[in-house]
Write a protein that holds these residues in place. Structure first.
Motif, PDB file in Angstrom:
ATOM      1  N   SER A 116     -48.598  97.652  42.177  1.00 32.48           N
ATOM      2  CA  SER A 116     -49.558  96.743  42.823  1.00 32.48           C
ATOM      3  C   SER A 116     -49.106  96.330  44.216  1.00 32.48           C
ATOM      4  CB  SER A 116     -49.755  95.496  41.960  1.00 32.48           C
ATOM      5  OG  SER A 116     -48.551  94.753  41.869  1.00 32.48           O
TER       6      SER A 116
ATOM      7  N   THR B 129     -58.556  94.771  45.389  1.00 32.28           N
ATOM      8  CA  THR B 129     -59.101  94.760  44.031  1.00 32.28           C
ATOM      9  C   THR B 129     -58.258  95.615  43.096  1.00 32.28           C
ATOM     10  OG1 THR B 129     -61.335  94.479  44.943  1.00 32.28           O
ATOM     11  CG2 THR B 129     -61.169  95.170  42.643  1.00 32.28           C
TER      12      THR B 129
ATOM     13  N   LEU C  78     -54.996  93.788  42.240  1.00 30.56           N
ATOM     14  CA  LEU C  78     -55.196  92.747  41.229  1.00 30.56           C
ATOM     15  C   LEU C  78     -55.480  93.337  39.859  1.00 30.56           C
ATOM     16  CD1 LEU C  78     -57.313  90.202  43.301  1.00 30.56           C
ATOM     17  CD2 LEU C  78     -54.921  89.987  42.595  1.00 30.56           C
ATOM     18  N   LYS C  79     -56.070  94.522  39.845  1.00 29.88           N
ATOM     19  CA  LYS C  79     -56.298  95.194  38.571  1.00 29.88           C
ATOM     20  C   LYS C  79     -54.961  95.573  37.932  1.00 29.88           C
ATOM     21  CE  LYS C  79     -58.488  99.288  36.557  1.00 29.88           C
ATOM     22  NZ  LYS C  79     -59.270 100.533  36.852  1.00 29.88           N
TER      23      LYS C  79
ATOM     24  N   ASN D   4     -51.972  94.131  38.791  1.00 30.81           N
ATOM     25  CA  ASN D   4     -51.178  92.910  38.590  1.00 30.81           C
ATOM     26  C   ASN D   4     -51.991  91.699  39.048  1.00 30.81           C
ATOM     27  OD1 ASN D   4     -49.310  90.890  38.340  1.00 30.81           O
ATOM     28  ND2 ASN D   4     -47.990  91.608  40.016  1.00 30.81           N
ATOM     29  N   PRO D   5     -52.665  91.027  38.145  1.00 28.52           N
ATOM     30  CA  PRO D   5     -53.515  89.875  38.500  1.00 28.52           C
ATOM     31  C   PRO D   5     -52.745  88.739  39.163  1.00 28.52           C
ATOM     32  CG  PRO D   5     -53.979  90.631  36.265  1.00 28.52           C
ATOM     33  CD  PRO D   5     -52.735  91.333  36.705  1.00 28.52           C
ATOM     34  N   GLN D   6     -51.408  88.755  39.084  1.00 19.67           N
ATOM     35  CA  GLN D   6     -50.605  87.668  39.658  1.00 19.67           C
ATOM     36  C   GLN D   6     -49.954  88.061  40.982  1.00 19.67           C
ATOM     37  OE1 GLN D   6     -50.910  84.812  38.121  1.00 19.67           O
ATOM     38  NE2 GLN D   6     -52.102  85.858  36.539  1.00 19.67           N
ATOM     39  N   ASP D   7     -50.289  89.206  41.525  1.00 22.40           N
ATOM     40  CA  ASP D   7     -49.685  89.642  42.788  1.00 22.40           C
ATOM     41  C   ASP D   7     -50.024  88.615  43.882  1.00 22.40           C
ATOM     42  OD1 ASP D   7     -48.750  92.618  44.129  1.00 22.40           O
ATOM     43  OD2 ASP D   7     -49.570  91.117  45.482  1.00 22.40           O
TER      44      ASP D   7
ATOM     45  N   LEU E  49     -53.551  88.041  45.922  1.00 23.77           N
ATOM     46  CA  LEU E  49     -54.317  86.819  45.676  1.00 23.77           C
ATOM     47  C   LEU E  49     -54.683  86.116  46.982  1.00 23.77           C
ATOM     48  CD1 LEU E  49     -52.411  85.406  42.565  1.00 23.77           C
ATOM     49  CD2 LEU E  49     -54.749  86.292  42.622  1.00 23.77           C
TER      50      LEU E  49
ATOM     51  N   PRO F  59     -62.605  86.857  40.570  1.00 21.95           N
ATOM     52  CA  PRO F  59     -61.666  87.256  39.509  1.00 21.95           C
ATOM     53  C   PRO F  59     -62.317  88.253  38.553  1.00 21.95           C
ATOM     54  CG  PRO F  59     -61.636  84.874  39.816  1.00 21.95           C
ATOM     55  CD  PRO F  59     -62.785  85.395  40.632  1.00 21.95           C
ATOM     56  N   GLY F  60     -61.600  89.323  38.246  1.00 22.78           N
ATOM     57  CA  GLY F  60     -62.122  90.332  37.337  1.00 22.78           C
ATOM     58  C   GLY F  60     -63.043  91.337  37.985  1.00 22.78           C
TER      59      GLY F  60
END
Length: 310
Positions: A231, A255, A258-259, A261-264, A268, A278-279
């Motif tokens: 990510s 995008t 984040l897919k 690693n949603p916490q990158d 963010l 989100p998502g």
């Protein structure tokens, strides 16, 4: 015209085997083979044996005299280099010609920055490839457009990116010291593997600090090829595109980051500026560019040949 024998101007397109297959000049072995299998299923004579398709002979001729020779040329690396060398020569000639002789889509690509042109080029080739063999009678015009894009792309990039590199002949002298052999208790020491993807990433960070965006993009693309699920690479690539105000491409890579690693943290921060929800699912194409390409190709897809400017 007998459909069994293709006109000479069609056979001349073998000078660009990439265009004949409908792939970019950056295509790798796997992509070349995949495209060949797709065309084989579409045009192979066995597919028409139990049908009354009036284009059966034309499909057979195209597959035998164009598709097969083009694939034979590209599946061998040394022949692939020869094809690129020929196209580079044609690209230099094209550079000296008036831009009015190029298609609108080729002129649009010339006006882009290097990273934007790269994404646009791949998208354009994919769209043309989709339309290329839907109508065999339009094959020649579509292939011409692909060939023009290939030449423009090669003209915009340095030749050394596509040809084999010669090894350096100048080697600095190194003082050789005699070392007495010693016994080592641990004889199972394994060599440390170098993380080349991380090296590309570190160079990209340095280029980003220096605002050398093009070099940063190239390093990150190389890193992603080696580690496609990291990510950090996508996040920094999205950040670089955001700094260049290429918002469509920035959204694609942020995008994807984040897919993975949603916490990158970097992704963010960029997501908030790009208003990414989100998502939100990753879209591999820039919407604006995809729409512009689709508009130029609509005549091919609708079968309205007269509306297309070649």
């Amino acid at each position: 015209m007998s459909q069994t024998f293709l006109p000479p101007k069609w056979l001349e397109q073998l000078c660009d085997p990439y265009a004949v297959l409908g792939i970019s000049v950056t295509a790798e072995d796997r992509q070349i083979l995949k495209r060949y299998h797709t065309l084989a299923k579409l045009l192979h004579p066995d597919r028409h044996t139990k049908s009354s398709n009036p284009d059966e002979e034309l499909a057979t001729a195209i597959f035998s005299h164009l598709i097969n020779p083009a694939y034979e040329q590209l599946k061998h690396q040394h022949k692939r280099y020869a094809a690129i060398a020929t196209l580079l020569s044609e690209a230099r000639v094209l550079q000296q010609q008036a831009l009015s002789s190029e298609s609108a889509i080729a002129q649009e690509m010339r006006e882009m920055s290097t990273p934007e042109a790269e994404l646009f080029y791949e998208e354009a080739i994919a769209c043309y490839a989709e339309a290329q063999y839907k109508s065999l009678h339009q094959f020649y015009q579509v292939t011409q457009q692909i060939s023009t894009l290939n030449l423009v792309y090669l003209d915009l990039h340095k030749p050394h990116l596509f040809l084999p590199q010669k090894p350096l002949t100048i080697i600095p002298e190194v003082e050789v010291k005699t070392v007495e052999p010693t016994l080592c208790e641990n004889t199972n020491v394994k060599p440390v593997l170098k993380n080349y993807a991380q090296r590309h990433y570190e160079r990209a960070i340095e280029y980003t600090r220096l605002t050398k965006w093009t070099l940063a993009v190239q390093e990150l693309r190389d890193a992603i090829k080696l580690e496609p699920n990291n990510s950090d690479y996508y996040a920094l690539l999205g950040f670089v595109h955001l700094q260049q105000k290429l918002l469509g491409m920035a959204r694609v890579y942020i995008t994807q980051a984040l897919k993975l690693n949603p916490q990158d943290s970097l992704a963010l921060k960029c997501a908030s500026k790009l208003k990414i929800q989100p998502g939100e699912k990753a879209n591999p194409k820039s919407i604006a560019k995809a729409l512009s390409i689709a508009a130029l190709l609509s005549a091919f897809k609708d079968g309205k040949r007269s509306q297309v400017k070649c």
